[in-house]
Design a protein around this motif. Structure first.
Motif, mmCIF file in Angstrom:
data_model
loop_
_atom_site.group_PDB
_atom_site.id
_atom_site.type_symbol
_atom_site.label_atom_id
_atom_site.label_comp_id
_atom_site.label_asym_id
_atom_site.label_seq_id
_atom_site.Cartn_x
_atom_site.Cartn_y
_atom_site.Cartn_z
ATOM 1 N N SER A 104 0.816 -1.214 0.000
ATOM 2 C CA SER A 104 0.000 0.000 0.000
ATOM 3 C C SER A 104 0.848 1.261 0.000
ATOM 4 C CB SER A 104 -0.946 -0.002 1.202
ATOM 5 O OG SER A 104 -0.210 -0.119 2.412
ATOM 6 N N THR A 105 1.892 1.310 0.806
ATOM 7 C CA THR A 105 2.817 2.445 0.778
ATOM 8 C C THR A 105 4.194 1.929 0.384
ATOM 9 O OG1 THR A 105 3.142 2.192 3.165
ATOM 10 C CG2 THR A 105 1.555 3.853 2.428
ATOM 11 N N HIS A 107 7.521 1.990 1.425
ATOM 12 C CA HIS A 107 8.912 2.442 1.510
ATOM 13 C C HIS A 107 9.753 1.586 2.447
ATOM 14 C CE1 HIS A 107 12.470 4.852 2.006
ATOM 15 N NE2 HIS A 107 12.236 4.914 3.294
ATOM 16 N N LYS A 140 6.617 4.855 -4.448
ATOM 17 C CA LYS A 140 6.445 4.426 -3.057
ATOM 18 C C LYS A 140 7.718 4.617 -2.230
ATOM 19 C CE LYS A 140 3.276 0.723 -4.443
ATOM 20 N NZ LYS A 140 2.923 -0.699 -4.309
ATOM 21 N N GLU A 142 10.958 6.536 -0.773
ATOM 22 C CA GLU A 142 11.509 7.841 -0.408
ATOM 23 C C GLU A 142 12.951 7.653 0.054
ATOM 24 O OE1 GLU A 142 9.885 11.495 2.276
ATOM 25 O OE2 GLU A 142 10.360 9.657 3.383
ATOM 26 N N GLN A 154 9.330 13.146 0.084
ATOM 27 C CA GLN A 154 8.090 13.002 -0.689
ATOM 28 C C GLN A 154 7.478 14.380 -0.924
ATOM 29 O OE1 GLN A 154 6.689 10.515 -2.175
ATOM 30 N NE2 GLN A 154 7.195 8.593 -1.184
#
Length: 454
Positions: A104-105, A107, A140, A142, A154
């Motif tokens: 979902s994210t 990183h 996704k 950073e 970001q």
């Protein structure tokens, strides 16, 4: 390890992993020139199918260049986190792709997983991704690094200000520098490619940029992109350099053609720490680009995407402040047209990010390639959406010294505005104090180089 696939009633068989990796590549003129490309679209699809079903341990257990023969291979192998690798080694390349895309994210988890991946594994998953996959996945990740200031957050888009001059004339460079600053360019680095690669010339340019930065209290970094040994001598003689630059490649033989080795880069890292003027933990700047290994006749029969990924495995060892691929610079021998340049830019950015590298791109083309400025603007939009750390900008997008086309100062400002991106935080504060930015956009003093006349 299964190396064949049947499609439409025809069976395609491949000799080894090297051939599968090469023929699974999207069309690249460099692979065609090297004699490693797929002959047909159907063969390319078959190679992608075979590659997608291979396990990550298959790739590690069949090195494309033996570590005993190549120091880049040794560095990639030595830097693998064995605990993470043990968790994922039974994944197929297709399963790795699905894992990356469905986070979902992502990183923190992607950075954890990347520690168990070799550069060849990252290249493999890249080959079975679409352009949109590459944008979605890279966005996704950073990667924040710090020299004098921090970049990579970001929502930001940093830029290298490249005020090159065909005779290394300081007044001409400063005029270009002022123009770029007036549009908010330069938070990643003020980086000059010198015509004269001598120690005295490099010292002169470093002093000129350092003095200007100090006079105007600009929160950024300076660098002169001479050979690493020349920069080291200049720094050891007292020249103020915030970081040290070097072009790198994906094989030991290609690096030797650049006049470098792993030992030399480690030495440069220590010189930057001991004698450099940068205040942060990172003090190196690397540049790459698909096709350089083939130019040096040092590609070992590998395709250019896999070789480019190996660049980032080499770079990862030295914890650089910034890395960028100069996509489209070498010419049509390696990337024939805008479609290939755009694909390469997205591949390189994703692969760099998956290595944990602070990745930028020089979005550029030479005048003999089948591309134009509209194509570069398209790639700029895609990379901005993908969360690229920085891009390079030259006056009016035309580098009068290197004689190639890049992005302009205005282009970076437009990308930031269109994509709701900001300069790096410390740099933004300075821009606001100068009236160049206001409320997150170009302000009343934007474009006014007379701001710097006193």
């Amino acid at each position: 390890m299964k190396l064949s696939a049947t499609l439409g009633g025809e069976t395609y068989s491949f000799r080894d992993l090297k051939e599968v990796m090469a023929k699974a590549n999207e069309e690249k003129s460099g692979d065609r020139l090297a004699g490693v490309a797929a002959e047909t679209v159907q063969e390319r699809i078959a190679a992608k199918t075979v590659l997608s079903e291979l396990l990550l341990e298959d790739i590690r257990n069949h090195p494309l260049i033996a570590p005993e023969e190549d120091e880049v291979s040794r560095i990639i192998e030595e830097d693998i986190n064995e605990r993470v690798y043990e968790e994922i080694k039974r994944w197929s390349v297709a399963e790795l792709r699905e894992y990356i895309l469905h986070l979902s994210t992502g990183h923190r988890e992607l950075m954890r997983i990347s520690r168990g991946l070799t550069s060849e594994m990252i290249a493999a998953v890249t080959k079975i991704m679409s352009n949109l996959d590459l944008v979605h996945a890279a966005n996704k990740i950073e990667i924040i690094t710090t020299c004098n200031i921090s970049i990579g957050q970001q929502g930001t888009l940093a830029s290298r200000l490249q005020p090159n001059h065909p005779t290394d004339n300081v007044d001409g460079m400063i005029a270009s520098l002022k123009d770029g600053l007036s549009y908010g360019i330069g938070d990643a680095v003020i980086g000059i490619n010198p015509v004269d690669d001598s120690v005295e010339s490099v010292k002169r340019l470093l002093h000129a940029t350092h003095d200007f930065i100090r006079e105007w209290q600009i929160p950024t970094q300076n660098c002169v992109l001479a050979h690493v040994t020349t920069q080291m001598k200049a720094i050891q003689q007292g020249a103020p350099a915030d970081m040290i630059f070097q072009s790198i490649a994906g094989t030991e033989k290609a690096n030797r053609s650049f006049g470098i080795s792993a030992e030399l880069i480690a030495e440069a890292q220590q010189v930057a720490k001991k004698h450099g003027t940068g205040t942060g933990p990172q003090g190196l700047y690397f540049e790459t680009g698909q096709g350089s290994e083939l130019s040096a006749e040092a590609h070992h029969g590998l395709d250019q995407v896999t070789l480019e990924s190996r660049n980032y495995g080499f770079a990862r060892r030295y914890d650089p402040f910034i890395v960028n691929t100069v996509v489209g610079f070498i010419g049509p021998e390696y990337l024939y047209n805008s479609k290939q340049v755009i694909r390469a830019g997205l591949e390189d950015h994703f692969m760099g990010k998956m290595h944990g590298i602070p990745m930028g791109v020089d979005i550029c083309y030479t005048n003999h390639i089948k591309a134009d400025q509209n194509d570069m603007e398209d790639l700029g939009v895609l990379l901005s959406a993908a969360g690229v750390n920085f891009i390079i900008a030259t006056p009016m997008g035309d580098d009068c010294m290197l004689n190639y086309q890049s992005m302009s100062y205005h282009d970076v400002a437009t990308l930031r505005s269109t994509m709701s991106k900001l300069p790096s935080p410390e740099y933004l504060t300075w821009l606001e104090n100068m009236g160049i930015y206001e409320n997150g956009r170009l302000g009343p003093n934007a474009g006014k180089i007379e701001l710097f006349n006193r």
